[in-house]
Design a protein around this motif. Structure first.
Motif, mmCIF file in Angstrom:
data_model
loop_
_atom_site.group_PDB
_atom_site.id
_atom_site.type_symbol
_atom_site.label_atom_id
_atom_site.label_comp_id
_atom_site.label_asym_id
_atom_site.label_seq_id
_atom_site.Cartn_x
_atom_site.Cartn_y
_atom_site.Cartn_z
ATOM 1 N N GLY A 116 15.771 19.762 9.156
ATOM 2 C CA GLY A 116 15.788 20.154 10.562
ATOM 3 C C GLY A 116 16.587 19.202 11.432
ATOM 4 O O GLY A 116 17.061 19.583 12.506
ATOM 5 N N GLY A 117 16.761 17.957 10.963
ATOM 6 C CA GLY A 117 17.578 17.009 11.714
ATOM 7 C C GLY A 117 19.039 17.421 11.742
ATOM 8 O O GLY A 117 19.696 17.358 12.783
ATOM 9 N N ILE A 118 19.558 17.857 10.582
ATOM 10 C CA ILE A 118 20.950 18.321 10.585
ATOM 11 C C ILE A 118 21.048 19.631 11.357
ATOM 12 O O ILE A 118 22.051 19.893 12.030
ATOM 13 C CB ILE A 118 21.507 18.451 9.151
ATOM 14 N N GLY A 119 19.997 20.457 11.315
ATOM 15 C CA GLY A 119 20.001 21.673 12.124
ATOM 16 C C GLY A 119 20.055 21.360 13.614
ATOM 17 O O GLY A 119 20.778 22.022 14.372
ATOM 18 N N ALA A 138 14.048 11.100 10.174
ATOM 19 C CA ALA A 138 14.548 11.045 8.796
ATOM 20 C C ALA A 138 15.550 12.163 8.531
ATOM 21 O O ALA A 138 15.429 12.915 7.567
ATOM 22 C CB ALA A 138 13.388 11.132 7.800
ATOM 23 N N PRO A 139 16.580 12.280 9.371
ATOM 24 C CA PRO A 139 17.492 13.424 9.237
ATOM 25 C C PRO A 139 18.414 13.295 8.033
ATOM 26 O O PRO A 139 18.803 12.195 7.638
ATOM 27 C CB PRO A 139 18.311 13.353 10.536
ATOM 28 N N TYR A 140 18.776 14.446 7.479
ATOM 29 C CA TYR A 140 19.872 14.473 6.507
ATOM 30 C C TYR A 140 21.169 14.273 7.281
ATOM 31 O O TYR A 140 21.423 14.960 8.277
ATOM 32 C CB TYR A 140 19.900 15.817 5.777
ATOM 33 N N LEU A 141 22.013 13.325 6.844
ATOM 34 C CA LEU A 141 23.190 12.956 7.628
ATOM 35 C C LEU A 141 24.504 13.072 6.862
ATOM 36 O O LEU A 141 25.520 12.571 7.321
ATOM 37 C CB LEU A 141 23.031 11.530 8.170
ATOM 38 N N LEU A 195 16.368 8.216 17.117
ATOM 39 C CA LEU A 195 16.351 8.244 15.664
ATOM 40 C C LEU A 195 15.086 7.553 15.179
ATOM 41 O O LEU A 195 14.780 6.436 15.602
ATOM 42 C CB LEU A 195 17.582 7.529 15.104
ATOM 43 N N MET A 196 14.350 8.202 14.265
ATOM 44 C CA MET A 196 13.118 7.633 13.744
ATOM 45 C C MET A 196 13.058 7.858 12.238
ATOM 46 O O MET A 196 13.399 8.943 11.764
ATOM 47 C CB MET A 196 11.912 8.285 14.435
ATOM 48 N N PHE A 197 12.617 6.830 11.507
ATOM 49 C CA PHE A 197 12.560 6.970 10.053
ATOM 50 C C PHE A 197 11.640 5.919 9.464
ATOM 51 O O PHE A 197 11.390 4.858 10.059
ATOM 52 C CB PHE A 197 13.958 6.855 9.432
ATOM 53 N N HIS A 226 9.439 9.332 3.100
ATOM 54 C CA HIS A 226 9.803 10.646 3.614
ATOM 55 C C HIS A 226 8.555 11.527 3.596
ATOM 56 O O HIS A 226 8.377 12.379 2.710
ATOM 57 C CB HIS A 226 10.907 11.232 2.731
ATOM 58 N N ALA A 227 7.662 11.301 4.570
ATOM 59 C CA ALA A 227 6.350 11.926 4.520
ATOM 60 C C ALA A 227 5.809 12.161 5.927
ATOM 61 O O ALA A 227 6.151 11.437 6.870
ATOM 62 C CB ALA A 227 5.376 11.043 3.737
#
Length: 246
Positions: A116-119, A138-141, A195-197, A226-227
């Protein structure tokens, strides 16, 4: 045809194998601050891979937002993997999410976890006038190749994105080009970015690369991977500062 029209379909094909078109409306679930009127801000919640509409509520995100007292309505969207795979996500976000709401709210924020981060980033890139804030958890980048190029350049500030757009190879370059601009000299009306991870997330390499280019107040980390337990902690940290209600 502009660069977005060229790159976006390619990006979505890279995120998954080609499939039959999925152009059904995105199922949405609204959580209003009040039953009598709309709030000032709409927060749109995009799920990660394998999650569906209702997942944010299940994990307490809606309840935490309500408890914060912020003047916000929330909209969960069932933007599942099928929309990425069939290359229809942006059309559906426009028709089912942005168009019906843009005239009714002073601001629209996007919250995206993992996929959803890349979305969320794609939506901000495709419809820059409709997005006022981004919360990326934790976006896919993007591809390892692109991340390596940025690292070898010395980081986001030193990296010089190529001038030319090269179809299939350029989608994540364009996302990082936008992130570089947002981190340096944001345009008037550019979305706010958080940004949060988790510090043990499998994507921490990419997250730290982006974090290094942002102001400290734009970045939040917590123990964990990643949870949802990690993301819930980070969400509550963010709400305590009330940036979305600013």
């Amino acid at each position: 045809m502009g660069p977005r029209a060229i790159i976006l379909p390619t990006l979505l094909s890279l995120l998954g194998a080609c499939a039959g078109a999925l152009n059904d409306p995105i199922v949405t679930e609204v959580h209003r601050r009040s039953t009598s009127d709309r709030a000032r801000v709409l927060v749109v919640l995009l799920p990660g891979a394998g999650d569906r509409v209702g997942t944010y509520e299940k994990h307490g995100f809606v309840q935490s937002m309500r408890a914060s007292g912020m003047d916000v309505d929330m909209l969960e969207v069932d933007a599942h993997y099928g929309y990425y795979r069939s290359r229809t996500l942006m059309d559906r976000m426009e028709h089912d999410v942005l168009a019906p709401n843009r005239e009714h709210y002073e601001a629209i924020w996007l919250v995206g976890i993992s996929m959803g981060g890349i979305g969320a980033l794609l939506t901000a890139w495709t419809f820059p006038d409709d997005v006022d804030g981004l919360v990326l958890m934790a976006p896919y980048l993007g591809r390892r190749k692109t991340l390596k190029q940025i690292e070898q350049a010395g980081g986001l500030a030193a990296w010089e994105p190529p001038a030319a757009v090269d179809g299939e190879k350029a989608w994540d370059v364009e996302i990082w080009r936008m992130l570089k601009r947002m981190s340096e000299t944001p345009r008037p009306g550019e979305p706010e970015l958080y940004l949060m991870f988790g510090r043990d997330d499998f994507g921490v390499r990419a997250h730290e690369l982006l974090a290094a280019g942002l102001a400290p107040e734009q970045v939040k980390t917590a123990p964990g991977g990643h949870a949802w337990s990690t993301w819930t902690t980070l969400w509550n940290q963010l709400l305590a500062e009330r940036p979305i209600d600013g």
